[in-house]
Design a protein around this motif. Structure first.
Motif, PDB file in Angstrom:
ATOM      1  N   LEU A  94      74.516  89.207  37.669  1.00 35.73           N
ATOM      2  CA  LEU A  94      74.114  88.345  36.558  1.00 35.73           C
ATOM      3  C   LEU A  94      75.328  87.798  35.813  1.00 35.73           C
ATOM      4  CD1 LEU A  94      71.071  90.345  35.133  1.00 35.73           C
ATOM      5  CD2 LEU A  94      70.996  88.082  36.201  1.00 35.73           C
ATOM      6  N   THR A 146      76.295  83.889  35.534  1.00 31.28           N
ATOM      7  CA  THR A 146      76.421  83.301  34.202  1.00 31.28           C
ATOM      8  C   THR A 146      77.778  82.629  34.022  1.00 31.28           C
ATOM      9  OG1 THR A 146      74.928  84.964  33.262  1.00 31.28           O
ATOM     10  CG2 THR A 146      76.383  83.808  31.722  1.00 31.28           C
ATOM     11  N   CYS A 192      70.721  82.986  41.423  1.00 27.16           N
ATOM     12  CA  CYS A 192      70.889  84.445  41.497  1.00 27.16           C
ATOM     13  C   CYS A 192      69.614  85.030  42.095  1.00 27.16           C
ATOM     14  CB  CYS A 192      71.158  85.020  40.113  1.00 27.16           C
ATOM     15  SG  CYS A 192      71.648  86.758  40.108  1.00 27.16           S
ATOM     16  N   THR A 248      70.076  88.940  31.461  1.00 32.05           N
ATOM     17  CA  THR A 248      69.176  87.947  32.051  1.00 32.05           C
ATOM     18  C   THR A 248      69.016  86.739  31.139  1.00 32.05           C
ATOM     19  OG1 THR A 248      67.972  89.722  33.173  1.00 32.05           O
ATOM     20  CG2 THR A 248      66.880  87.587  33.037  1.00 32.05           C
ATOM     21  N   ASP A 249      68.865  86.996  29.826  1.00 30.37           N
ATOM     22  CA  ASP A 249      68.760  85.900  28.860  1.00 30.37           C
ATOM     23  C   ASP A 249      70.023  85.039  28.865  1.00 30.37           C
ATOM     24  OD1 ASP A 249      66.260  86.781  28.141  1.00 30.37           O
ATOM     25  OD2 ASP A 249      66.903  87.744  26.282  1.00 30.37           O
ATOM     26  N   ALA A 299      72.028  84.593  31.341  1.00 23.94           N
ATOM     27  CA  ALA A 299      72.070  83.834  32.598  1.00 23.94           C
ATOM     28  C   ALA A 299      71.164  82.609  32.531  1.00 23.94           C
ATOM     29  CB  ALA A 299      71.673  84.731  33.770  1.00 23.94           C
ATOM     30  N   THR A 300      69.936  82.807  32.087  1.00 24.60           N
ATOM     31  CA  THR A 300      69.008  81.676  32.026  1.00 24.60           C
ATOM     32  C   THR A 300      69.461  80.640  31.004  1.00 24.60           C
ATOM     33  OG1 THR A 300      67.603  82.950  30.504  1.00 24.60           O
ATOM     34  CG2 THR A 300      67.031  83.012  32.834  1.00 24.60           C
ATOM     35  N   GLY A 311      71.897  78.327  32.424  1.00 24.77           N
ATOM     36  CA  GLY A 311      71.386  77.427  33.451  1.00 24.77           C
ATOM     37  C   GLY A 311      71.253  78.034  34.824  1.00 24.77           C
ATOM     38  N   VAL A 312      71.404  79.360  34.931  1.00 26.56           N
ATOM     39  CA  VAL A 312      71.255  80.032  36.223  1.00 26.56           C
ATOM     40  C   VAL A 312      69.790  80.004  36.640  1.00 26.56           C
ATOM     41  CG1 VAL A 312      71.485  82.214  37.469  1.00 26.56           C
ATOM     42  CG2 VAL A 312      73.219  81.544  35.803  1.00 26.56           C
ATOM     43  N   GLU A 313      69.538  79.673  37.884  1.00 27.91           N
ATOM     44  CA  GLU A 313      68.194  79.771  38.443  1.00 27.91           C
ATOM     45  C   GLU A 313      68.010  81.182  38.992  1.00 27.91           C
ATOM     46  OE1 GLU A 313      65.545  77.934  42.118  1.00 27.91           O
ATOM     47  OE2 GLU A 313      66.952  76.605  41.062  1.00 27.91           O
ATOM     48  N   ILE A 314      67.022  81.908  38.480  1.00 31.73           N
ATOM     49  CA  ILE A 314      66.737  83.266  38.940  1.00 31.73           C
ATOM     50  C   ILE A 314      65.667  83.194  40.015  1.00 31.73           C
ATOM     51  CG2 ILE A 314      65.984  85.581  38.302  1.00 31.73           C
ATOM     52  CD1 ILE A 314      68.538  84.874  36.929  1.00 31.73           C
TER      53      ILE A 314
END
Length: 291
Positions: free
Chosen positions: A18, A22, A33, A66-67, A69-70, A73-76
């Motif tokens: 993560l 990020t 990710c 996780t927050d 990362a999102t 702009g990371v796509e989980i």
């Protein structure tokens, strides 16, 4: 191969993965990710952690990572990666049949489940052998339990088990700093016993063997890198960990490894996060040279 859909694909959404995703996204890269489970990795099953600036539990830290990362702009994505192929761009294939192309890949899949290496091990899985204190600890309330292994996350798991078990014993040939109230027994488990679930283990120490009653063993030894999908062309050490340079680069110019899956990793949260940061910086630098 079609044009890559992502600048970087990070396989593994634990703390190292993560953080790497990020960092790459914050630098302007399109990042995916992937993980077969919920983001957070081993953190999801850990209680209170004290090797971070602000004491918190594993799920809270996982949620924050996780927050972050999102927000960057990371796509989980969810899926078990079963194959990595190509030579840059790279193709990542999941067990669900999905294919993702990326200019670079970061492998941050951590370690697999622990193994004692005993022939009777399988018959006690779920009947006394466990790999998650917060998941299974309540099943052994008021009963003695053993943690096999003293490294990595084992001390955290021992701390968690103190809240449920009547006695927690860590068995390992290596001494380590353990929580107060946790007993250390020098040796290794060489046999499991019990006709109705696990009832005791045989421990070998100094050439002698003795039987230790227990209701459960939480296994944190014999963990191998979770990297079965990695091509043989990537260099590994004798234990199967991926060999990297100081920036996390593997023997392939645009494949990187971070966290417990890499050779020489120390199993601490702060180290995993620092690993992810280094990998992100290395990815950004490597891709800048290819544009």
């Amino acid at each position: 191969m079609d044009s890559p859909s992502f600048d970087v694909i990070v396989v593994g959404a634990g703390p190292a993965g993560l953080t790497a995703a990020t960092g790459a996204a914050r630098a302007g890269l399109k990042a995916l990710c992937l993980d077969k489970l919920a983001p957070g990795g081993a953190l999801i099953n850990l209680g209170q952690l004290h090797d971070v600036e602000k004491a918190s539990d594993g799920p809270q830290i996982a949620s924050q990572l996780t927050d972050d990362a999102t927000a960057a702009g990371v796509e989980i994505g969810f899926g078990e990666v079963v194959r990595l192929s190509g030579s840059g761009p790279w193709m990542v294939e999941t067990a669900e049949g999905e294919h993702h192309a990326g200019r670079a890949v970061v492998i941050a899949t951590g370690l697999g489940k622990g193994r004692l290496g005993l022939p009777e091990e399988e018959q006690y899985e779920g009947r006394g052998l466990s790999h998650c204190a917060s998941c299974d600890g309540p099943l052994y309330a008021g009963l003695p339990v053993i943690v096999a292994g003293a490294a990595g996350w084992a001390p955290y798991e021992a701390e968690e088990l103190k809240a449920f078990a009547s006695e927690v014993t860590v068995i390992d040939t290596v001494a380590a700093k353990l929580p107060d109230g946790v007993r250390h027994l020098d040796g290794r488990i060489v046999a499991l016993e019990g006709s109705d679930g696990l009832q005791s283990v045989v421990v070998e120490s100094g050439g002698a063997r003795k039987t230790v009653p227990t209701s459960a063993v939480f296994v944190y030894v014999g963990q191998s890198p979770a990297a079965e999908f990695v091509p043989d062309s990537l260099a590994r050490d004798a234990t199967g960990h991926i060999v990297v340079d100081e920036g996390g680069r593997t023997s392939a110019a645009t494949v990187f490894a971070a966290g417990d899956v890499r050779a020489g990793a120390r199993h601490y949260l702060a180290d995993a996060i620092a690993d992810g940061q280094r990998a992100a910086q290395a990815v950004v630098a490597a891709l800048a040279k290819t544009t």
